[in-house]
Scaffold this motif. Structure first.
Motif, mmCIF file in Angstrom:
data_model
loop_
_atom_site.group_PDB
_atom_site.id
_atom_site.type_symbol
_atom_site.label_atom_id
_atom_site.label_comp_id
_atom_site.label_asym_id
_atom_site.label_seq_id
_atom_site.Cartn_x
_atom_site.Cartn_y
_atom_site.Cartn_z
ATOM 1 N N PHE A 283 58.905 48.555 38.859
ATOM 2 C CA PHE A 283 58.034 49.124 37.854
ATOM 3 C C PHE A 283 56.650 48.506 37.959
ATOM 4 N N PRO A 284 55.643 49.370 38.006
ATOM 5 C CA PRO A 284 54.279 48.868 38.166
ATOM 6 C C PRO A 284 53.815 48.122 36.924
ATOM 7 N N THR A 285 52.982 47.122 37.115
ATOM 8 C CA THR A 285 52.437 46.399 35.969
ATOM 9 C C THR A 285 51.243 47.155 35.395
ATOM 10 N N ARG A 286 50.786 48.151 36.153
ATOM 11 C CA ARG A 286 49.587 48.936 35.815
ATOM 12 C C ARG A 286 48.316 48.114 35.904
ATOM 13 N N MET A 287 48.411 46.944 36.557
ATOM 14 C CA MET A 287 47.195 46.224 36.904
ATOM 15 C C MET A 287 47.128 46.408 38.416
ATOM 16 N N ALA A 288 46.175 47.257 38.831
ATOM 17 C CA ALA A 288 46.194 47.710 40.229
ATOM 18 C C ALA A 288 46.201 46.561 41.228
ATOM 19 N N GLU A 289 45.386 45.536 40.961
ATOM 20 C CA GLU A 289 45.283 44.446 41.935
ATOM 21 C C GLU A 289 46.588 43.662 41.996
ATOM 22 N N MET A 290 47.244 43.497 40.847
ATOM 23 C CA MET A 290 48.515 42.786 40.798
ATOM 24 C C MET A 290 49.593 43.594 41.536
ATOM 25 N N ASP A 291 49.611 44.894 41.280
ATOM 26 C CA ASP A 291 50.610 45.739 41.936
ATOM 27 C C ASP A 291 50.424 45.745 43.445
ATOM 28 N N ARG A 292 49.167 45.727 43.858
ATOM 29 C CA ARG A 292 48.879 45.714 45.294
ATOM 30 C C ARG A 292 49.488 44.469 45.941
ATOM 31 N N VAL A 293 49.303 43.325 45.286
ATOM 32 C CA VAL A 293 49.796 42.070 45.855
ATOM 33 C C VAL A 293 51.328 42.006 45.791
ATOM 34 N N LEU A 294 51.897 42.572 44.729
ATOM 35 C CA LEU A 294 53.359 42.552 44.601
ATOM 36 C C LEU A 294 54.023 43.551 45.545
ATOM 37 N N GLY A 295 53.230 44.439 46.101
ATOM 38 C CA GLY A 295 53.801 45.435 47.002
ATOM 39 C C GLY A 295 54.264 46.672 46.261
ATOM 40 N N GLY A 296 53.602 47.004 45.173
ATOM 41 C CA GLY A 296 53.898 48.251 44.479
ATOM 42 C C GLY A 296 54.440 48.081 43.075
ATOM 43 N N GLY A 297 54.768 46.887 42.687
ATOM 44 C CA GLY A 297 55.237 46.667 41.321
ATOM 45 C C GLY A 297 56.302 45.598 41.280
ATOM 46 N N LEU A 298 56.809 45.398 40.075
ATOM 47 C CA LEU A 298 57.815 44.347 39.869
ATOM 48 C C LEU A 298 59.201 44.841 40.242
ATOM 49 N N VAL A 299 59.957 44.011 40.918
ATOM 50 C CA VAL A 299 61.346 44.341 41.208
ATOM 51 C C VAL A 299 62.208 43.682 40.130
ATOM 52 N N PRO A 300 63.100 44.440 39.489
ATOM 53 C CA PRO A 300 63.916 43.837 38.431
ATOM 54 C C PRO A 300 64.724 42.661 38.958
ATOM 55 N N GLY A 301 64.800 41.622 38.147
ATOM 56 C CA GLY A 301 65.585 40.446 38.527
ATOM 57 C C GLY A 301 64.892 39.539 39.518
ATOM 58 N N SER A 302 63.596 39.739 39.725
ATOM 59 C CA SER A 302 62.926 38.876 40.701
ATOM 60 C C SER A 302 62.217 37.717 40.011
ATOM 61 N N LEU A 303 62.026 36.653 40.766
ATOM 62 C CA LEU A 303 61.380 35.461 40.252
ATOM 63 C C LEU A 303 60.057 35.318 40.992
ATOM 64 N N HIS B 34 50.541 41.644 28.532
ATOM 65 C CA HIS B 34 50.050 42.630 27.565
ATOM 66 C C HIS B 34 50.211 44.047 28.098
ATOM 67 N N LEU B 35 49.801 44.258 29.357
ATOM 68 C CA LEU B 35 49.896 45.594 29.949
ATOM 69 C C LEU B 35 51.338 46.082 29.947
ATOM 70 N N LEU B 36 52.260 45.163 30.279
ATOM 71 C CA LEU B 36 53.668 45.554 30.318
ATOM 72 C C LEU B 36 54.222 45.767 28.919
ATOM 73 N N SER B 37 53.715 44.985 27.961
ATOM 74 C CA SER B 37 54.304 45.027 26.622
ATOM 75 C C SER B 37 53.989 46.328 25.888
ATOM 76 N N ARG C 212 54.791 49.028 27.106
ATOM 77 C CA ARG C 212 55.901 49.919 27.476
ATOM 78 C C ARG C 212 57.263 49.295 27.249
ATOM 79 N N MET C 213 57.336 47.959 27.176
ATOM 80 C CA MET C 213 58.636 47.289 27.058
ATOM 81 C C MET C 213 58.415 45.917 26.425
ATOM 82 N N PRO C 214 59.456 45.352 25.811
ATOM 83 C CA PRO C 214 59.259 44.018 25.254
ATOM 84 C C PRO C 214 59.050 42.985 26.366
ATOM 85 N N VAL C 215 58.128 42.078 26.128
ATOM 86 C CA VAL C 215 57.860 41.021 27.093
ATOM 87 C C VAL C 215 57.880 39.693 26.346
#
Ligand SMILES: Nc1ncnc2c1ncn2[C@@H]1O[C@H](COP(=O)(O)OP(=O)(O)OP(=O)(O)O)[C@@H](O)[C@H]1O
Ligand SMILES: [Mg+2]
Length: 450
Positions: free
Chosen positions: A67-87, A107-110, A112-115
């Motif tokens: 799931f993307p964080t919707r912070m473009a630069e962060m998603d770019r570095v993560l390779g497209g978004g967060l993988v569930p269960g990753s550290l 904040h961006l994630l929150s 859409r979902m609890p953080v």
């Protein structure tokens, strides 16, 4: 009381019930680290429900949904978004902006979902004040100030948020261990506990980690091996740019970088970095500056390289670099001396990549050489020229990768000429404005205004 922890030598495995400065087994100094008596491990099989060996073709394949964080630069570095269960470990120098970045991502994630944001360093009030400044107040963002890792685990299990942030791993402690928070044993044990939790519950956890002066994550390098992704936030504290660099990524490439600018309202994403790195270029024909067309991951980046060559006042000449590799500058200096007859032995040399950016690819060689030659001869480099090329020890100019991207970015940023090796790959389209050279000498002849 039963001793729940023991000390083990990291070199030879010798155990001891108390800390010793020197291992009695192998004689290594300062190698004993505290561990829990019965370390819990989590096997990947337990997570995937795979117990017997089976052909790789028959392993149930679920595409890692992200799931993307919707912070473009962060998603770019993560390779497209967060993988569930990753550290994910986010490291960086003190005060560089790690908490700021994490709060913004949370904040961006929150929305859409609890953080859950766990702060071990700052009081809830401090975090709230920062959130206010960053415009990151949202009810989905839960805050806990906690340093006991077992309590953290309890919160995480109770709330079970899809994403959590632990700021920072160095402040967390396990009460079963006698060593102080931040020590190798504590950091490793706490990270391992969070790892088990992430893998079994599917919560993605960001860990903030401090970097020591030597550039190492405080505590153990093992932390880098344990986590799935390691990101570094770097930059010059006196400059506004911050670069988020992937150092390790089990779910994507590591050559991408994210570029931010620090402002009162937090980290602002920079979509066109070249424009910013070049804004403060000196106007007019000033000797000692050249523009390098660098490539960071898939993204071209134009950076001004400045050099100053001046006679040594006394003693041995000084050589200083910032943002470019010292050894490469030494190599280029030697090539200029030997192949081009420049007498640099009695000159101080300073080289700087403007804007606090760090270039470590050899493609910047040509720009460094141009800037050095320009300063030495006091002749400016053609201001409409950008360049990329690696210098060899025999004075030849070598081609670099991704030359087409570099050229396109240079022309987009208003440069009309691009200097490169004549062995660079042939380009599709027209050749207008492209200058090619076989040797460094030939290249400098084209670059410097006569
Ligand atoms: N009002 C402000 N306006 C602009 N920049 C600010 C402001 N307040 C803080 N900053 C920037 O934020 C940085 C601190 O950010 P942050 O606390 O996120 O860093 P950190 O990496 O988490 O630090 P630490 O190592 O202490 O945890 C400061 O160094 C400063 O550059
Ligand atoms: Mg912080």
């Amino acid at each position: 009381m039963r001793v729940k922890s023991k000390f083990r030598c990291q070199e030879c495995g010798q155990q001891s019930t108390r800390w010793l400065g020197r291992c009695p087994g192998c004689g290594a100094w300062n190698s004993l680290v505290e561990e829990l008596d019965q370390p819990k491990t989590v096997s990947p099989a337990a997570i995937n429900g795979l117990l017997e060996p089976c052909p790789v073709t028959e392993v149930p394949a679920q595409e890692e949904e992200r799931f993307p964080t919707r912070m473009a630069e962060m998603d770019r570095v993560l390779g497209g978004g967060l993988v569930p269960g990753s550290l994910i470990l986010v490291g960086g120098d003190p005060g560089i902006g790690k908490s700021t970045l994490m709060l913004q991502v949370a904040h961006l994630l929150s929305c859409r979902m609890p953080v859950l944001y766990i702060s071990g360093e700052e009081s809830a009030r401090q975090v709230r004040l920062r959130a206010e400044r960053l415009g990151a107040l949202s009810p989905g963002l839960l805050l806990a100030c906690e340093t006991d890792i077992d309590q953290v685990e309890r919160h995480l299990r109770q709330i079970s948020p899809p994403v959590a942030v632990v700021d920072s791993i160095q402040t967390m402690f396990k009460s079963d261990l006698a060593s102080a928070p931040g020590s190798v044993g504590q950091v490793r044990e706490c990270a391992a506990q969070l790892m088990r939790l992430a893998k079994t519950t599917g919560i993605s956890i960001f860990l903030v980690g401090h970097v020591t002066k030597e550039g190492m994550l405080a505590g153990p390098r093992v932390l880098e091996h344990m986590v799935d992704t390691v990101l570094y936030l770097e930059g010059d504290r006196h400059q506004f740019f911050r670069i988020l660099r992937g150092v390790k990524n089990r779910f994507g490439s590591t050559n991408e970088i994210g570029i931010f600018e620090m402002s009162g309202a937090g980290l602002v994403e920079v979509a066109s970095p070249s424009a910013i790195f070049l804004t403060k270029r000196p106007k007019g024909d000033v000797p000692g500056t050249a523009v390098a067309a660098a490539l960071e991951g898939s993204r071209p980046l134009l950076v001004e390289i400045q050099a100053l060559v001046c006679p040594t006042g006394y003693g041995t000449p000084r050589r200083m670099t910032a943002g470019v590799d010292y050894n490469r500058v030494a190599l280029i200096t030697a090539v200029l001396e030997k192949r081009m007859g420049f007498n640099l032995g009695n000159q101080d040399i300073y080289v700087n990549a403007v804007g606090g950016v760090r270039l470590d690819e050899p493609a910047a060689d040509l720009a460094v050489a141009c800037a050095l030659a320009s300063s030495f001869k006091d002749i400016p480099v053609d201001p409409g020229l950008a360049c990329a090329g690696e210098t060899g020890l025999t004075g030849e100019l070598r081609p670099v990768t991704g030359v087409e991207k570099r050229i396109r970015e240079s022309f987009k940023m208003g440069f009309s000429r691009f200097l490169m090796s004549s062995r660079s790959a042939a380009l599709s389209g027209d050749d207008y404005g492209l200058l090619r050279a076989d040797t460094l000498a030939g290249a400098l002849e084209m670059a410097l205004l006569a």
